[in-house]
Enzyme design. Structure first.
Site, mmCIF file in Angstrom:
data_model
loop_
_atom_site.group_PDB
_atom_site.id
_atom_site.type_symbol
_atom_site.label_atom_id
_atom_site.label_comp_id
_atom_site.label_asym_id
_atom_site.label_seq_id
_atom_site.Cartn_x
_atom_site.Cartn_y
_atom_site.Cartn_z
ATOM 1 N N ARG A 47 0.979 -1.044 0.044
ATOM 2 C CA ARG A 47 0.017 -0.045 0.160
ATOM 3 C C ARG A 47 1.032 1.323 -0.013
ATOM 4 O O ARG A 47 2.107 1.060 0.011
ATOM 5 C CB ARG A 47 -0.946 0.009 1.110
ATOM 6 C CG ARG A 47 -0.554 -0.664 2.381
ATOM 7 C CD ARG A 47 0.545 -0.102 3.287
ATOM 8 N NE ARG A 47 0.325 1.347 3.371
ATOM 9 C CZ ARG A 47 1.241 2.264 3.681
ATOM 10 N NH1 ARG A 47 2.502 1.749 3.783
ATOM 11 N NH2 ARG A 47 0.926 3.400 3.808
ATOM 12 N N GLY A 48 0.210 2.415 -0.032
ATOM 13 C CA GLY A 48 1.009 3.485 -0.262
ATOM 14 C C GLY A 48 1.034 3.957 -1.800
ATOM 15 O O GLY A 48 1.477 3.128 -2.514
ATOM 16 N N ARG A 90 -7.177 0.215 -6.294
ATOM 17 C CA ARG A 90 -7.569 1.119 -5.343
ATOM 18 C C ARG A 90 -7.653 2.540 -6.147
ATOM 19 O O ARG A 90 -7.031 2.804 -6.761
ATOM 20 C CB ARG A 90 -5.928 1.347 -4.515
ATOM 21 C CG ARG A 90 -5.694 0.003 -3.790
ATOM 22 C CD ARG A 90 -6.067 -0.002 -2.447
ATOM 23 N NE ARG A 90 -6.464 0.921 -1.627
ATOM 24 C CZ ARG A 90 -5.594 1.187 -0.679
ATOM 25 N NH1 ARG A 90 -4.120 0.814 -0.521
ATOM 26 N NH2 ARG A 90 -6.075 2.381 0.154
ATOM 27 N N GLN A 208 -1.771 2.096 10.031
ATOM 28 C CA GLN A 208 -0.465 2.256 9.376
ATOM 29 C C GLN A 208 0.485 3.124 10.141
ATOM 30 O O GLN A 208 1.671 2.937 10.190
ATOM 31 C CB GLN A 208 -0.753 3.008 8.157
ATOM 32 C CG GLN A 208 -1.502 2.469 6.941
ATOM 33 C CD GLN A 208 -2.818 2.612 7.150
ATOM 34 O OE1 GLN A 208 -3.499 2.955 8.020
ATOM 35 N NE2 GLN A 208 -3.490 2.677 5.930
ATOM 36 N N ASP A 249 -2.205 10.808 -1.974
ATOM 37 C CA ASP A 249 -2.514 10.030 -2.925
ATOM 38 C C ASP A 249 -2.928 10.320 -4.227
ATOM 39 O O ASP A 249 -2.886 9.930 -5.174
ATOM 40 C CB ASP A 249 -3.679 9.100 -2.266
ATOM 41 C CG ASP A 249 -3.293 8.026 -1.377
ATOM 42 O OD1 ASP A 249 -2.789 8.351 -0.303
ATOM 43 O OD2 ASP A 249 -3.086 6.864 -1.699
HETATM 44 O O1 MRU Z 1 -4.474 3.078 2.419
HETATM 45 P P1 MRU Z 1 -2.945 3.317 2.208
HETATM 46 O O2 MRU Z 1 -2.162 2.754 3.275
HETATM 47 O O3 MRU Z 1 -2.540 2.956 0.798
HETATM 48 O O4 MRU Z 1 -2.716 4.994 2.211
HETATM 49 C C1 MRU Z 1 -1.344 5.370 2.130
HETATM 50 C C2 MRU Z 1 -1.539 6.875 2.307
HETATM 51 O O5 MRU Z 1 -2.523 7.514 2.585
HETATM 52 C C3 MRU Z 1 -0.157 7.417 2.311
HETATM 53 O O6 MRU Z 1 0.016 8.647 3.011
HETATM 54 C C4 MRU Z 1 0.051 8.164 0.751
HETATM 55 O O7 MRU Z 1 -0.344 6.881 -0.223
HETATM 56 C C5 MRU Z 1 1.495 8.327 0.280
HETATM 57 S S1 MRU Z 1 2.542 7.090 0.748
HETATM 58 C C6 MRU Z 1 4.106 7.832 0.312
#
Ligand code: MRU
Length: 361
Positions: A47-48, A90, A208, A249
């Protein structure tokens, strides 16, 4: 600094560190089927936003590499299905669509070349395309690493030389495949001798912050204090916090930024207490096709992630909402740190300049 590697291309397949198991267990899984890799993105094994982009790139390469197609023409229809499958994982992280689009263009160019030189229906043309796409996926990963290093250097200059910095979610190595964006900024500052302590909100419901950011920082001996999400206001008011730095994101043309749910609240509170609020993200996270945050699709995840904690029900059997992201309006963002430099308001102009887009007229 060597950081944890959440994703790797190997001759056996795509290896992912299963982030659902952290911090309790460091478990790597190998994916040889792009459909399973797509499911892994959906299930948040990885994720991220930037790491999702790398995973999508490797997913497309994996699908093409392992396909049973014999000619470029056979591959064409299957290629569209591979891209579609990965695109349906996603919806908010724009890096996913950025990576898929890049591969669509690369595949179209390679297929055209094969057609032009008359090798389109030969097995060797397809072998060349397969090799080129694997190389492209590795290039995407390498570019992420380099972008993070540059974001780190630009961002570190904005942080206080000592004191506390707050983040949200995990925008670290686990989220990018490099040193991280927001955590890359913090890492670079710490390596440069800054005496920083990181305040890490736990980031309900997927945790997270508590599970991933706390683990990552602890591994690297970067001082941190874990807090629950409802302590954010208290610490921004009383905690001597010099800056907030978060990832993104998707960033719209006007600078409105979607990031993990809870980020908007932190930005409002940071603004109230005059704490600078920075977003750190690569250029691939910009979505200049949409004018504002209102057009950003917000992923709605399963209510069970809210009603349950580590598989244990914590609420009665009631309806629960789970928007996975919120949008912070540009006016609350002090600056956006990218690998090409730091954008300041008005973002419409500064982001377009960094992205290399010419204005009208
Ligand atoms: O749902 P996730 O864990 O994928 O969300 C991640 C985030 O919101 C992060 O802050 C974002 O993707 C930036 S990661 C460098």
């Amino acid at each position: 600094m060597r950081t944890v590697e959440p994703i790797r291309w190997t001759s056996e397949g795509v290896v992912l560190l299963d982030q659902r198991r952290l911090p309790g267990e460091v478990l790597y899984r190998t994916y040889t089927d792009y459909r399973e890799l797509a499911q892994a993105i959906k299930d948040m094994v990885i994720r991220g936003a930037p790491a999702i982009g790398v995973a999508a790139a490797m997913g497309v390469a994996l699908g093409v590499e392992r396909s049973k197609a014999k000619t470029v023409d056979d591959m064409r229809a299957e290629f569209a299905v591979i891209c579609e499958t990965l695109a349906r994982t996603r919806p908010t992280a724009v890096d996913l669509f950025w990576a898929i689009e890049r591969f669509r263009r690369r595949f179209a160019d390679l297929a055209r070349e094969a057609e032009t030189d008359g090798s389109g229906d030969s097995a060797s043309a397809l072998a060349r395309i397969r090799a080129a796409l694997v190389k492209e996926a590795q290039k995407v990963h390498q570019e992420r690493r380099e972008a993070d290093e540059r974001i780190g250097r630009f961002g570190a200059e904005l942080l206080p030389k000592s004191g506390r910095v707050m983040t949200q979610c995990n925008a670290g190595a686990l989220a990018t495949g490099g040193i991280g964006t927001a955590l890359g900024v913090i890492r670079t500052a710490v390596e440069g001798g800054y005496r920083i302590e990181v305040l890490v909100p736990e980031t309900r419901p997927f945790l997270q912050g508590a599970r991933l950011t706390a683990w990552e920082l602890h591994q690297d001996h970067i001082p941190l204090t874990l807090i629950t999400d409802n302590m954010v206001g208290h610490f921004l008011k009383t905690g001597g916090i010099g800056a907030v730095v978060v990832g993104a994101d998707r960033i719209a043309r006007n600078g409105d930024t979607a990031n993990k749910i809870g980020t908007y609240g932190i930005a409002v509170l940071a603004n109230e207490h005059r704490v600078p609020f920075y977003v750190a993200a690569p250029i691939s996270t910009l979505d200049l096709s949409i004018p504002s945050g209102e057009q950003i699709p917000i992923e709605e995840r399963s209510a069970e992630e809210v009603t349950h904690l580590a598989g244990v029900r914590i609420s009665p059997d009631v309806r629960a909402a789970h928007p996975a992201f919120d949008v912070t309006p540009a006016r609350l963002i002090t600056a956006i740190i990218t690998e090409r430099g730091v954008a300041r308001p008005p973002y419409e102009e500064s982001l377009a300049a960094l992205a290399g887009v010419r204005g009208e007229g």
